[in-house]
Design a protein around this motif. Structure first.
Motif, PDB file in Angstrom:
ATOM      1  N   GLN A 106      -1.637   5.893 -24.826  1.00  0.00           N
ATOM      2  CA  GLN A 106      -0.990   6.843 -24.265  1.00  0.00           C
ATOM      3  C   GLN A 106      -1.916   7.565 -23.411  1.00  0.00           C
ATOM      4  N   GLY A 107      -2.959   8.031 -23.939  1.00  0.00           N
ATOM      5  CA  GLY A 107      -3.998   8.856 -23.312  1.00  0.00           C
ATOM      6  C   GLY A 107      -3.670  10.301 -23.136  1.00  0.00           C
ATOM      7  N   ASP A 108      -4.557  11.346 -22.544  1.00  0.00           N
ATOM      8  CA  ASP A 108      -3.964  12.502 -22.237  1.00  0.00           C
ATOM      9  C   ASP A 108      -3.175  13.013 -20.821  1.00  0.00           C
ATOM     10  N   ILE A 109      -2.105  13.478 -21.234  1.00  0.00           N
ATOM     11  CA  ILE A 109      -1.301  13.926 -20.075  1.00  0.00           C
ATOM     12  C   ILE A 109      -0.852  15.262 -20.162  1.00  0.00           C
ATOM     13  N   PHE A 110      -0.397  15.933 -18.767  1.00  0.00           N
ATOM     14  CA  PHE A 110       0.004  17.114 -18.664  1.00  0.00           C
ATOM     15  C   PHE A 110       1.593  16.942 -18.575  1.00  0.00           C
ATOM     16  N   VAL A 111       2.305  17.742 -19.300  1.00  0.00           N
ATOM     17  CA  VAL A 111       3.895  17.721 -19.139  1.00  0.00           C
ATOM     18  C   VAL A 111       4.660  18.970 -18.797  1.00  0.00           C
TER      19      VAL A 111
END
Length: 419
Positions: A106-111
């Motif tokens: 998934q990795g790091d994400i901004f939501v």
């Protein structure tokens, strides 16, 4: 009780301030990186929030999901269209805007999770930003860390340099003064660096002043001892010589003359002893000043008679000008030593002429027509042994002694006292 030297105090200061500097450096370093992390996340959040307005407009005019807005931001208006790895985002509450640390692929994400209305229907809106492309890389963070560390280290070195200079200015003068005091060299003059603070220069000036006073007092003590020895040995020599002469000549007139010499010498020695003892009595000056007596003309004439033989040898006449009979505190023995010393010094400084003694309500003058004051006497560095005892006796009874050149030649010795 343990004592610390100036050097150990310097080390303690260095350790103390170094510890503070290290703590401040670590705090600045941590705060700087934390602020950068927060600033980076805050920029990404605001970027997502601003992109949501564009995404809503696009969906309202018929755009379909997934809507790729930039190379790192993708917008969705249906949870079913979310990729499998982002299916858990449908549980996010409305208004969620933050970074999600991903696991595995998934990795790091901004939501950013919100809603919008199109054709009277509410649709969800999910904006996803890939943090890896939006945030700084690990290499960039390393460079920033090195830069912050360099700035912090530079501040630490500057702070340490300032500390060393400040400590040197504060501690070095103390160390130098301590070393100079321990050497104990005669007639030593203390000094501190020119860049020392003003208080150290004032302290050094005071120490030098006290050192000069101590040297003067020691010299005065030695001179006073020689004077006392001379004043006591002279009548003893006269008594000893007259006693031997009495054994070799039995003539009544000769024996009477020698007896008178012995009595006069004994009286002079008694007066000298009384005057010297008055200097070391433990009574206070205030109590001594309460015992006053009247100074009469007959008492002054007795003092003049004791110097008549010496005055006759030098062809000097002595006159008395009695303007008043003042009340004084010194006893007769002390006043005899005062006046006799002034008369004898005036005779020794004269090669003829007249010596005038003036007694007023608050002073006694002894004026001669001699050679005047020498250079050392003008600068109050010494007036001979006799005048040294005059100074000491005047201080004992609160009088003031002055010696100055007379306008018509010679000099004037004045004893000033309260009327």
């Amino acid at each position: 009780m343990t004592t610390s030297s100036a050097e150990s105090l310097t080390r303690k200061f260095a350790i103390y301030f170094t510890s503070i500097a290290l703590m401040v450096g670590v705090i600045i370093y941590g705060l700087s990186l934390s602020m950068l992390y927060w600033l980076e996340d805050e920029v990404n959040r605001r970027l997502l929030e601003a992109a949501s307005v564009t995404a809503i407009n696009d969906f309202q005019i018929g755009a379909t999901a997934p809507l790729v807005m930039t190379n790192s931001i993708t917008a969705y208006n249906d949870f079913a269209q979310l990729p499998e790895k982002y299916q858990m985002l449908d549980t996010l509450p409305r208004g969620f805007l933050d970074e999600i640390t991903g696991e595995n692929e998934q990795g790091d994400i901004f939501v950013y999770r919100t809603d919008y209305v199109a054709e009277h229907t509410k649709f969800p809106l999910i904006l996803i930003m890939n943090a890896d492309t939006a945030e700084l890389t690990e290499h960039e963070w390393q460079r920033i860390s090195v830069f912050v560390f360099g700035v912090t280290s530079t501040l630490f070195l500057l702070f340490g340099y300032a500390l060393i200079k400040l400590t040197k200015r504060l501690i070095q003068p103390i160390s130098q003064l301590s070393d100079q005091l321990h050497t104990g060299r005669p007639k030593q003059r203390f000094h501190v660096p020119n860049d020392a603070v003003q208080e150290f220069h004032q302290l050094t000036a005071s120490l030098n002043s006290y050192q000069i006073q101590i040297e003067q007092l020691i010299e005065q003590e030695h001179t006073f001892s020689r004077y006392a020895s001379h004043e006591l040995r002279t009548p003893l020599t006269i008594i000893h010589g007259a006693s031997h002469l009495l054994q070799h000549n039995q003539a009544p007139e000769f024996q009477q003359r020698q007896q008178q010499r012995i009595i006069k010498a004994a009286n002079d020695m008694q007066n000298t002893v009384d005057a010297l003892l008055s200097l070391v009595k433990q009574e206070s000056r205030q109590s001594a000043s309460q015992l006053t007596r009247l100074l009469t003309e007959s008492e002054i004439l007795k003092f003049i008679d004791t110097a008549a033989e010496l005055a006759q040898k030098k062809s000097v006449s002595i006159g008395l000008n009695m303007l008043a009979e003042p009340e004084i505190t010194p006893p007769e023995a002390v006043l005899r030593m005062l006046i006799s010393n002034l008369i004898n010094n005036a005779i020794n400084a004269s090669d003829g002429g007249e010596i005038t003694i003036t007694v007023a309500e608050n002073y006694i003058d002894v004026a001669d027509q001699g050679r005047g004051l020498s250079e050392t006497e003008l600068h109050q560095q010494g007036h001979g042994l006799g005048l040294l005892i005059v100074n000491a006796l005047c201080q004992r009874y609160g009088w003031q002694f002055d010696l100055s050149d007379a306008p018509t030649g010679g000099c004037v010795a004045r004893l000033t006292f309260a009327s």
